[in-house]
Design a protein around this motif. Structure first.
Motif, short mmCIF file in Angstrom:
data_model
loop_
_atom_site.label_atom_id
_atom_site.label_comp_id
_atom_site.label_asym_id
_atom_site.label_seq_id
_atom_site.Cartn_x
_atom_site.Cartn_y
_atom_site.Cartn_z
N LEU B 246 82.73 34.65 1.69
CA LEU B 246 81.57 36.09 0.99
C LEU B 246 79.96 37.02 1.45
O LEU B 246 79.76 37.21 0.85
N GLY B 247 80.06 36.19 2.67
CA GLY B 247 79.24 37.04 2.99
C GLY B 247 77.99 36.41 2.94
O GLY B 247 77.02 36.66 3.82
N HIS B 248 78.22 34.65 2.84
CA HIS B 248 76.79 34.42 2.62
C HIS B 248 76.57 33.00 3.11
O HIS B 248 77.54 33.00 3.22
N THR B 249 75.77 32.63 3.89
CA THR B 249 75.30 31.62 4.35
C THR B 249 74.64 30.55 3.69
O THR B 249 73.47 31.04 3.91
N VAL B 250 74.30 29.16 3.17
CA VAL B 250 73.53 28.85 2.49
C VAL B 250 73.60 27.51 3.84
O VAL B 250 74.34 26.73 4.30
N ILE B 251 72.22 26.89 4.15
CA ILE B 251 71.61 26.78 5.84
C ILE B 251 71.26 25.50 5.01
O ILE B 251 69.55 25.88 4.12
N GLU B 252 70.87 24.49 5.90
CA GLU B 252 69.97 22.94 5.24
C GLU B 252 68.85 23.25 6.47
O GLU B 252 69.66 23.06 7.75
N SER B 253 68.03 23.53 6.43
CA SER B 253 66.12 23.23 7.36
C SER B 253 66.28 21.47 7.78
O SER B 253 66.70 20.77 7.21
N MET B 254 66.19 21.28 9.08
CA MET B 254 66.11 20.18 9.46
C MET B 254 64.91 18.93 8.75
O MET B 254 64.59 18.59 8.79
N THR B 255 64.51 20.17 8.09
CA THR B 255 62.68 19.71 7.89
C THR B 255 62.88 19.57 6.01
O THR B 255 62.12 19.22 5.66
N GLY B 256 64.17 19.51 5.65
CA GLY B 256 64.29 19.55 4.21
C GLY B 256 64.16 21.47 3.39
O GLY B 256 63.42 21.54 4.09
#
Lengths: 309, 356
Positions: B246-256
């Motif tokens: 839906l046009g959005h992305t959740v990104i998990e950062s490498m550092t948390g």
């Protein structure tokens, strides 16, 4: 107090500067101006069979009357002599003609060499310049005698030409003007190449690219950019060759014929065979005056080149 | 103008590799890149000063690869200006016209026009060494423009000018290009210069075009980590796509820590999120601000640049970030001090997801 101190402070470096100029000035005075004046003095004297072989002799010990007698004894007879006999005028003209001819050939031979060196890889350039000067490692006289060997009837040049079938009969080279010019071009080439190289080496390659970009083919870019920008080198090289060639004695004496003389040979004859010091001196002074013209031209061009920088 | 798979090698060194590019009529095109990236080689190939090892260069559909420089309807302004030192300003400008065999009166008129155009009327009789750096640059420009080339090539035209003059000259160049309606191709390593003058920029790296786009596109939508890093200041956060749709992305950062970006990406892909410093919001923790994409941290450095201030913030998850704030009012004291606890946040639309 401060006013008095200031000029003193300013004077110190001024003296240093004068001292630096003094050394070459003294050198020029002792080894150029004074000898020139002596020659000028002798040229205004008359020849006698005596020691020294001319009068009047300047005797400073005699004081003022001596000086007056000396001045009264001077004359322009030797110079009149130069005008009266064709031999002098023809040797001058011959010298200038041979010098001009040689200089043109030197330029034609030297320019491509200098251009080639200036365009070669930077590491190679000192080596190539060394190569141009390599002949100087042998004595000048030996090199000229070698040319006698090459140019004589059964010499290397004729052998080669005959072997290649270019000529059927041996060509007479020695004792001709061609031989003189070959000897001169060979001997003076480094003096032409070096100033040309110095001016060509500074040439910015992007100027030639700009000329090409603006529509000039290679030969035209060379003519419109390279040649004018190396003008100072051309003039320097030409004069560096022309002036000494005009007074050249050894090369025409060894390689040339005995019929027509260059002015250096005429001078030698006057001095050593005729023992006529005044006329010999007059010949030398007249040559100096003739050669002064190209030197002045050179000065003028130098000044212009400096302004353009 | 078109490059078709053009390569240029100097011995073992590859200056330009399999490069293809279209430059349009009346466009102001900038080739931007670090030194040694091949941008000048590309320009010199356009001018004909270098021949491509492979590939073709087309002008109006005609292959000009083998055409020597003096027959190309292209003129170049050299970085060193390459003015002929023995010729006057007028003769320099007239040089190309003379090569074309233009009649003398016409040359005189054109030279006068060019001098007027670059605001050097009255300087025609001077020699290049009697001019200032800025004036020389104008003569070089006038000389390159005098033949009315189809394409004007500019090799780092402003690198020898001081900052103030450079900025003025940029706008003059743009004006010239507008009035003359010519195609300009400029080579520069100064991104500000490229951004200001060009309609499109080709960013080059190691002999290849990394991205060709309008200045704003390159700045706002860099297509790789390298471009994002090369153009302007950037914060790059490495991470992995946790979920997308839906046009959005959740990104998990490498550092948390997780954050939301307005883009779609393949779940599980390793990506970097690029954030421009001016798109970050910085609040003191005390202000109690809250919302999406907020990270607590501590200010480690402040750089005052006049118009803006740069804050370096070490986030609690270990990342070092850079944020800029416009100084709207005259500062008496910094609103945020070094060592202060802050909260960095950004809108989901601020971040760009980079796959490369």
């Amino acid at each position: 107090m401060t006013d008095a101190a200031k000029p003193a402070l300013r004077k110190a470096p001024d003296w240093g500067r004068r001292l630096v100029i003094l050394v070459p000035a003294l050198w020029l005075a002792v080894f150029f101006v004074v000898p020139c004046l002596i020659v000028l003095k002798i040229s205004l004297s008359q020849t006698v069979i005596a020691q020294p072989p001319y009068v009047p002799v300047l005797d400073l010990a005699a004081g003022w009357p001596g000086l007056r007698d000396f001045a009264g004894g001077l004359s322009l007879d030797s110079y009149k002599m130069l005008g009266s006999d064709w031999i002098y005028l023809t040797s001058y003209l011959r010298s200038l003609a041979i010098a001009a001819m040689s200089t043109v050939i030197l330029l034609a031979v030297g320019y491509p060499i200098a251009y080639g060196i200036a365009r070669s890889p930077r590491r190679l350039q000192p080596v190539l310049i060394m190569a141009v000067f390599l002949p100087f490692l042998t004595a000048f006289l030996i090199r000229i005698y070698a040319w006698i060997n090459i140019l004589q009837r059964e010499g290397l040049l004729n052998d080669t030409l005959l072997a290649l079938g270019i000529v059927r009969e041996p060509v007479v080279w020695l004792a001709t003007d061609t031989a003189i010019i070959i000897g001169i071009v060979y001997s003076y080439l480094p003096f032409m190449v070096l100033p040309l190289y110095a001016s060509l080496e500074k040439l910015d390659e992007s100027l030639l690219e700009a000329a090409a970009d603006l529509g000039a083919p290679r030969w035209k870019a060379f003519w419109l950019v390279t040649v004018p920008l190396s003008a100072s080198g051309i003039v320097a090289g030409a004069l560096l060759c022309f002036i000494p060639i005009a007074g050249e004695f050894v090369i025409p004496d060894l390689l040339g014929g005995s019929s027509a003389l260059m002015i250096g040979q005429t001078l030698w004859t006057e001095f050593f065979q005729n023992k006529d010091w005044p006329v010999a001196s007059a010949v030398a002074i007249a040559l100096l005056l003739v050669l002064l013209a190209p030197i002045l031209i050179y000065q003028h061009v130098q000044m212009r080149a400096l302004e353009d920088r | 103008m078109r490059f078709e798979a053009v390569s240029k090698r100097f011995g073992n060194f590859v200056a330009v590799e399999l490069l293809s590019l279209d430059i349009f009529e009346r466009e102001f095109f900038a080739l931007l890149g670090p030194s040694g990236c091949g941008k000048t080689t590309l320009l010199r190939m356009l001018a004909g000063l270098e021949q491509p090892t492979e590939g073709r260069i087309l002008l109006d559909g005609l292959d000009i690869s083998g055409v020597p420089p003096h027959r190309r309807p292209v003129n170049m302004m050299f970085q060193s200006y390459a003015l002929f030192p023995h010729l006057t300003v007028e003769a320099n400008i007239a040089f190309g016209l003379k090569q074309d065999g233009m009649p003398k009166p016409e040359i005189a008129t054109r030279v006068r026009e060019m001098l007027e155009l670059v605001k050097l009327d009255g300087f025609g009789e001077r020699k290049p060494h009697q001019l200032s750096g800025g004036q020389r640059q104008r003569v070089a420009l006038a000389r390159a423009l005098a033949k009315r080339p189809r394409v004007l090539l500019l090799d780092e035209p402003m690198s020898a000018l001081d900052r103030k003059l450079r900025e003025d000259t940029r706008f003059e160049l743009m004006e010239l290009q507008n009035t003359l309606g010519l195609t300009f191709v400029i080579v520069t390593h100064d991104q500000e210069e490229a951004m200001t003058v060009a309609d499109r920029i080709g960013v080059m790296n190691a002999g290849q075009l990394a991205q060709v786009a309008t200045p704003s596109e390159i700045y706002e939508h860099p297509n790789s980590r390298w471009i994002a890093d090369f153009i302007g200041d950037i914060n790059l956060i490495e991470g992995r796509v946790a979920s997308s749709g839906l046009g959005h992305t959740v990104i998990e950062s490498m550092t948390g820590g997780r954050f939301l970006v307005a883009a779609e990406a393949t779940v599980g892909a390793a990506v970097a999120v690029a954030l421009r410093p001016e798109k970050l919001r910085i609040d003191t923790v005390a202000s109690g601000a809250s919302g999406e994409n907020g990270f607590p941290g501590r200010v480690t450095e402040i750089g005052y640049l006049g118009g803006v201030s740069v804050y370096k913030v070490r986030l609690d998850n270990g990342l070092d970030m850079k944020a800029t704030l416009t100084n709207h009012t005259r500062l008496t004291a910094q609103p945020i001090a070094i060592g202060e606890r802050v909260r960095l946040s950004f809108a989901p639309e601020a971040g760009v997801v980079l796959l490369r």
